[in-house]
Every structure is written in structure tokens, then in C-alpha cells.
Design an enzyme around this catalytic site. Structure first.
Site, PDB file in Angstrom:
ATOM      1  N   HIS A   1       0.843  -1.199   0.000  1.00  0.00           N
ATOM      2  CA  HIS A   1       0.000   0.000   0.000  1.00  0.00           C
ATOM      3  C   HIS A   1       0.877   1.248   0.000  1.00  0.00           C
ATOM      4  O   HIS A   1       1.779   1.373   0.829  1.00  0.00           O
ATOM      5  CB  HIS A   1      -0.920   0.028   1.236  1.00  0.00           C
ATOM      6  N   HIS A   2       0.648   2.129  -0.963  1.00  0.00           N
ATOM      7  CA  HIS A   2       1.342   3.414  -1.044  1.00  0.00           C
ATOM      8  C   HIS A   2       0.322   4.543  -1.023  1.00  0.00           C
ATOM      9  O   HIS A   2      -0.235   4.890  -2.065  1.00  0.00           O
ATOM     10  CB  HIS A   2       2.129   3.539  -2.365  1.00  0.00           C
TER      11      HIS A   2
ATOM     12  N   GLU B   1     -16.277   2.312   0.608  1.00  0.00           N
ATOM     13  CA  GLU B   1     -15.826   2.996   1.829  1.00  0.00           C
ATOM     14  C   GLU B   1     -16.845   4.028   2.325  1.00  0.00           C
ATOM     15  O   GLU B   1     -16.991   4.237   3.518  1.00  0.00           O
ATOM     16  CB  GLU B   1     -14.459   3.653   1.611  1.00  0.00           C
TER      17      GLU B   1
END
Ligand code: NOJ
Ligand code: CA
Length: 709
Positions: free
Chosen positions: A418-419, A513
Site C-alpha cells: 500500500h502506497h 468505503e
């Protein structure tokens, strides 16, 4: 397989009054003409009905010192100096996709123009497909126009009436809006309501909307406006003249207000107009992929579809944190020593938890485990225009990157990197090589990246030309490291995954989300395949079984606006080669029989059949697994539910199958009874008609297994 026929080429340099090109089946007709002032114009019809009425084309230019001397607009005094017509037909095989073979069949018209007085050259290339038209501006190499700066692209799309539209506000920095459904004439009045929830200071205009824009006419035509192959150019929004129903392109500016620095020879992205009298054809169309260049990656053997779980939903719901400590109100990565800070006790990406996720993935056949919050910097990560937040290589003290990757690999699972860049593209580019090398070192082959917050350098936007170039740079560099990219908050896709299939995902719209932040409208997933998904797959992160957030985090009172059965359907209706099972392992453990569908459903397909579709109401799709004879069906429905009568005539004739149907129970309802579902099995064949009901905000999913007979 490949066949190119040149029908007619280079006509004499005479001024043509109007030139036509029609689609291979003749339904779509494109007409090019010059107005009395010498302004280029086009129109589009479908089965003789107007789709785009006469609409003008051109640019206004900024004076760019010292190279451009002529900044007279590219809008009038043009003459036609050449026309070419040709036909193209080929089938190509995507690395992954909704089907294993794609037909690219169009008739082309290339119009070459010269502007009287300035002698500048501008060509317009039209490709006419059975499902619509793509066109772009091309600037050949020429003395009179080399470096130039776009003030605005002046492409019009004149609609023939006050159509119904499924729209979100035009914006330079976010796409994460809930859709509005209204007449074109009502957009202005609804704009305030449309922007309130997701306030962006760059929602720019009282009638500005984003593409891909889906519309329906009073006489039943479905029209979609978008773009293809957005490369080295800024993103297009549309501004509506709501008296005449004419859209005009509105490009995203850069920090200086300029909308594009171009150098001939060059061309714009394709502007696309899709049309059909059957909404299913809009979903079936591959026009946008076809307008992109073929695959630019020679060896694609390392690009593999991914089904994954992740240490994610518990942060999104507020149960746990990305950050490691509460000791540091601000951080400076150059000086901070995390080993001297007190752990906050809520940091999710810790060794113990990640091992549990790895075990769960291995037990249930998932390829990867995403871990967010593994790296230093989250204590102070966005909202303050900080240039340097993350270095993308330093794990928190409780995340043993070596041991966890080894543990995952020993179980046949990979970790997903994850970046989060927090919008600082320059900082990401500085660290990109080291970050990708770290991934190679530990055996990661995919990264979820993200661009939350204002873009840095200050003043740039998420969709201005230099930021568009950044996203592609990250994808191309990743390919050199055999890394697949799933970028969140990056520009909405325009079919570029055909050329760079290591771009296996994007968010670039309002995803699941938001269900934890307040909710998505019930009809959301009946619109996205008509809009956002036109340009490429979405990492929508479906599969939330525990529909009430309070059971995950007592302080979160949101309820996801869906039934549980519809969450299964989304794995079929929201096409993506990268699919997450987004809920917590312990929530899946409560519903293991329904979870079986998520375990079984493939992420790569041989064939797709669009059974039923109406934007904002329902979508039902059947897809055949790329690697077996099994089919999967998904249906998602709006607030009013949906009754289907499905003919299974896509199955092989004379063969027997077993259908496992995951449906809403009789009394299911997204609000009052979301988790009521039934699982039934029955024998089916190509003659079977299945009567099924999706509850309000519900849906169903079916696995159809071919029996050995
Ligand atoms: C927003 C992304 O959409 C979400 O998936 C991610 O968890 C957060 N940013 C943090 O990077
Ligand atoms: Ca997001």
C-alpha cells in the site's frame, strides 16, 4: 485475424461541403462539415434519430512566450484540404477482461484542415462504430504551430432534447460523489444538493458535470459521453448550456490556469459518444478500450488477476487506526524515532493481526492480503499540504516486513503493498524506485496506491496534465518492476488498461468505503457500470456482510445500503480483475454458506452476456469463467427492487447444469431486513427460465456449474 482495408484515400484538395461516414452496420452516421465561418462541425445520428446535433469543434489558445507567436483561436476560417476514409476490423485478446476476445470494427474519416490566414494545420479523425463515435484532434508537424498552450478546448456535444441524465458535479479534484438522476434542465437547480455532501472547492460550475455521463432520451435512446486514451493532456469535464442542451468541454487547469501544454506532432484524447436503443449494448460496448493503443508491455505473463482480503475495513469503519502512536501530533520522518513512542493500541497492521489475515486468505483460497498502515507517517498524513509525509519503505516497529512476507509465501499467499501518497506526487516520484525495489525484494507484485488530499505541488489538481502524466509514469515504472497497480483517487480511467494491463484497478469513484462514512445511494451500483466502469475496472471493494457498522465499531452508526445477497452480485456486475472481499474475517465466519460464492466467483472471464439493464434501476449480467465451463450471474437493483425472468439460453444446448442461487429472502429489504437470504440449488439447462426477485436495494447471485454428462 487481423484485417485492414483501405477503402478510399486522399481525395483532391477541394473544399467538401459535408462528409459522412457510417458505422459497419449503418446505424450510426457521422457527418462532418464546415460552418459558413469555416468552423469545423460534426453531428451524429442513430437509426436516423439525432444523437448529437450540429456541434462545433476547436480551441482557444494562450500566448506562450517565447515560442508561440500566433495565439489566434483554432475556431474558424478553416478549409478542408484532404479527406481519407478507411475501414478497420480485427479481434484482439486482452490480458484479462470481460471476454477473451474483443472485436474492434470501425469505419474511419480523417479530415485534414488548414486555417486561412495563419496556415496552421489541424486534423480531425473520426472512428464510427456500431455503438457510437470516437473523434480526436491531431496536429501534424508544421512550421506554423509547434509549441502551444490550450486556454480551452471548445468541443461541443449538442443534445437533441432535455434528456434524463445520471450525473455527478464537474470537479478538478474528486470523483467520489453520489449520482443525481434528473433532466438536463434540472442540473443547475440540483447542483448545490449534489455537491454538499462531498464538498470540494473545485466543483467549478453551476451546470458542470463529469464524464462518463449517461443519458436517456424521451424516445428511448441511451447516450454516453466520455473520453478514451487520456495521455499527456488534462481531463475533460462538460459544461452545459441548459437553455439549448449543448455541452461544451471544460478541461482541468493547472496551477497557472493553463489547460494543456502541447507540442506538434500531437493529438488530443478521443472524445466518445456511445449510443444505442438498448441499454445493455452500452454495457457490452468495447468502444473505449478499442480506441486505446494495443498492449505496450511485451511480456505480460506476470500480470495476474487478484482476489484479495485486507487489513482495511476495520480502519475505514473507525474500529482501528492506520497510525502507530498518538504521541506525535506532527511528524518529521527525518527525525522521528518510533521506537521511543508509545503504541496507541489500535494500530491494525501488526504482526499478529496480519498473520491472522494471511491464515484466513490461505484457508479460503485468496491470492493476496492488502495491509494498510504498515509504514511510518500516518500520524500526520494529510490536510496540511505537507510535501514529505511517507518514504514508502520504513515499516512501523510492529510490522516485520520480512517475516510476514515469508509467512505469507509459505502459505501460497502474497501481501499487497500500500502506497498512500497523500497527494504529494513529487514526493512519491522521489521515492518510487526505492519503493518498487523494496517490493521486489520481499516478493510483492501489486500495489494499491492513493492520492488523498490536495495535490502537491501546490495548486495542481488531481486531473491536470502534469498529474495525469504522474499516474502513467507510476504505472510504466511499475511495469519495469513487474508490479501491478491499483490506484485510488487517481483520474478516472479511459481504457488505458488495454495499453498498460498492469493497471489492474482504480477506484476513481465513490466506492464501498462511503457506506462507512454515511452511505451510498441505493441505486449507486445500478449506475456505475454505465459510467465509471466504461473506462476500466473499479476496485469497488464489495462483500460487506455485516451491514450494520455498529457491530464492527460501536461508535459508527452507519448502515450499508444493500442486502447481503446484493453484495455477492457485485462480484459479477462490477467487472474487475482485482476484487476484494472487504469485510472482516470474523464477519465472513458468521455467514460461511454465503461466503462460498465469494470464494468460488472468478475474476477473469471468457464471455459476458448482458441480460437486463436500465440505468438507475437494475443490471443483470451472466459471465462465463475464463478457465472452466461454469457461469456466474449477478443482479443489482434499486430502491424499488426488481423482478427478473431470465432465459438461460446462453448455456450450451443439450447440457445439464446445477444452479446455486443466492437470493434475497421473501421479506428481505436493504433497510429493514438486509441479511435475510436463501441458498437453493436446482438443475437447469439452456431451456430454463428462472423467475427471480431482487428485494428493495437487493439482488441475487447464481453459480451455474456444468455437470459431466
Ligand atoms: C482512500 C482510499 O479510497 C482508501 O481505500 C484508503 O484506505 C485510504 N484512502 C487511505 O489510503
Ligand atoms: Ca477513495
Amino acid at each position: 485475424m487481423r484485417r485492414i482495408i483501405l477503402l478510399m484515400s486522399l481525395m483532391a484538395a477541394s473544399v467538401a461541403v459535408a462528409q459522412q461516414q457510417s458505422s459497419p452496420n449503418g446505424n450510426v452516421v457521422l457527418t462532418f462539415s464546415l460552418t459558413a465561418e469555416g468552423t469545423p462541425a460534426y453531428k451524429v445520428t442513430y437509426k436516423n434519430k439525432p444523437v448529437v446535433k450540429e456541434s462545433t469543434l476547436g480551441f482557444s489558445l494562450k500566448k506562450a512566450e517565447p515560442t508561440t507567436t500566433v495565439n489566434e483561436p483554432l475556431t474558424k476560417n478553416f478549409r478542408v484540404i484532404g479527406e481519407q476514409k478507411s475501414t478497420f476490423k480485427e479481434t484482439w485478446r486482452p490480458v484479462w477482461g470481460e471476454e477473451s476476445e474483443i472485436l474492434n470494427h470501425y469505419n474511419e474519416l480523417l479530415v485534414s484542415l488548414r486555417q486561412e490566414g495563419t496556415n496552421r494545420l489541424m486534423n480531425i479523425r473520426f472512428r464510427v462504430y456500431d455503438e457510437g463515435v470516437g473523434f480526436r484532434y491531431e496536429f501534424p508537424s508544421q512550421k506554423e504551430l509547434t509549441y502551444f498552450v490550450v486556454e480551452e478546448e471548445l468541443t461541443q456535444f449538442a443534445m437533441a432534447g432535455d434528456h434524463t441524465a445520471w450525473w455527478i458535479p464537474g470537479d478538478y479534484d474528486t470523483q467520489e460523489y453520489d449520482y443525481m438522476e434528473s433532466k438536463l434542465s434540472e442540473i443547475r437547480g440540483l447542483m448545490k444538493e449534489a455537491v454538499t455532501e462531498n464538498v470540494s472547492q473545485y466543483a467549478f460550475s453551476p451546470t458542470g458535470v463529469q464524464t462518463s455521463l449517461m443519458m436517456k432520451t424521451a424516445d428511448g435512446l441511451y447516450i454516453n459521453l466520455h473520453e478514451a486514451a487520456l495521455i499527456d493532456y488534462s481531463l475533460m469535464n462538460l459544461d452545459l448550456d441548459d437553455k439549448n442542451f449543448v455541452f461544451q468541454s471544460h478541461l482541468t487547469p493547472d496551477a497557472q490556469g493553463a489547460k494543456g501544454y502541447l507540442m506538434a506532432p500531437c493529438h488530443s484524447p478521443w472524445r466518445t459518444v456511445m449510443v444505442s436503443d438498448d441499454a445493455r449494448q452500452i454495457l457490452a460496448s468495447r468502444l473505449i478500450l478499442n480506441l486505446n493503443d494495443p498492449c505496450a508491455i511485451a511480456d505480460t505473463s506476470w500480470i495476474k488477476p487478484v482476489k484479495y482480503i485486507g487489513v482495511w475495513w476495520e480502519m475505514i469503519t473507525g474500529k482501528s487506526s492506520w497510525s502507530y502512536t498518538n504521541d506525535l501530533p506532527t511528524i518529521d520522518l527525518n527525525t522521528v524515532d518510533y521506537s521511543k513512542t508509545k503504541p496507541n493500541g489500535t494500530h491494525a497492521a501488526n504482526n499478529e493481526k496480519v498473520r491472522r489475515y494471511i491464515d484466513f486468505a490461505a484457508q479460503h483460497g485468496f491470492d493476496q492480503v492488502l495491509v494498510e498502515g504498515w509504514n511510518t507517517g500516518w500520524e500526520d498524513w494529510f490536510g496540511h499540504k505537507k510535501d514529505y509525509v511517507f518514504d514508502f519503505v520504513t515499516p512501523y516497529p510492529d510490522f516485520d516486513i520480512k517475516a510476514l512476507n515469508e509467512y505469507a509465501h509459505s502459505k501460497g499467499v502474497k501481501l499487497m503493498m500500500h502506497h498512500e501518497t497523500s497527494g504529494s506526487t513529487r514526493n512519491y516520484e522521489r521515492h518510487l524506485t526505492a519503493a518498487y525495489e523494496l517490493m521486489n525484494k520481499y516478493g510483492y507484485n501489486s500495489v494499491k496506491s492513493g492520492y488523498v488530499g490536495d495535490i502537491l505541488p501546490v495548486g495542481e489538481h488531481h486531473y491536470s496534465q502534469s498529474t495525469i502524466n504522474h499516474y502513467l509514469y507510476a504505472i510504466k515504472e511499475a511495469a519495469k518492476h513487474k508490479i501491478m497497480v491499483n490506484a485510488h483517487e487517481a483520474v478516472r480511467p479511459t481504457g488505458i488498461c488495454r495499453t498498460y494491463p498492469n493497471m489492474i484497478g482504480n477506484e476513481s469513484a465513490r466506492g464501498t468505503e462511503y457506506e462507512a462514512f454515511g452511505g451510498n445511494k441505493v441505486f449507486h451500483t445500478t449506475i456505475l457500470p454505465f459510467t465509471r466502469l466504461q473506462g476500466g475496472p473499479m476496485d469497488y471493494t464489495p462483500g460487506i456482510f455485516e451491514t450494520e457498522m455498529k457491530y464492527v465499531n460501536p461508535n459508527n452508526n452507519n448502515q450499508i445500503r444493500t442486502t447481503l445477497a446484493r453484495q455477492l452480485a457485485l462480484y459479477v456486475t462490477m467487472y474487475s480483475p482485482l476484487q476484494m472481499a472487504a469485510d472482516l474475517p470474523e464477519n465472513y465466519e458468521k455467514f460461511m454458506d454465503a461466503f462460498q460464492f465469494i470464494k468460488d466467483v472468478p475474476v477473469d472471464w471468457q464471455k459476458s452476456v448482458y441480460l437486463e439493464a436500465e440505468p438507475g434501476r437494475y443490471i443483470t449480467i451472466a459471465r462465463k469463467d475464463k478457465h472452466s465451463e461454469d457461469w456466474y450471474v449477478g443482479c443489482t437493483a434499486h430502491e424499488g427492487g426488481h423482478n427478473s425472468v431470465l432465459s438461460l439460453d446462453f448455456l450450451d444446448k443439450g447440457k445439464q447444469y446445477e444452479a446455486t442461487i443466492y437470493a434475497d429472502a421473501k421479506n428481505a429489504d436493504w433497510k429493514k431486513n438486509p441479511k435475510a437470504y436463501t441458498i437453493t440449488k436446482q438443475k437447469v439447462n439452456a431451456k430454463t427460465k428462472l423467475k427471480l426477485k431482487a428485494a428493495n436495494g437487493g439482488g441475487y447471485a447464481i453459480k451455474i456449474r456444468k455437470l459431466a454428462n
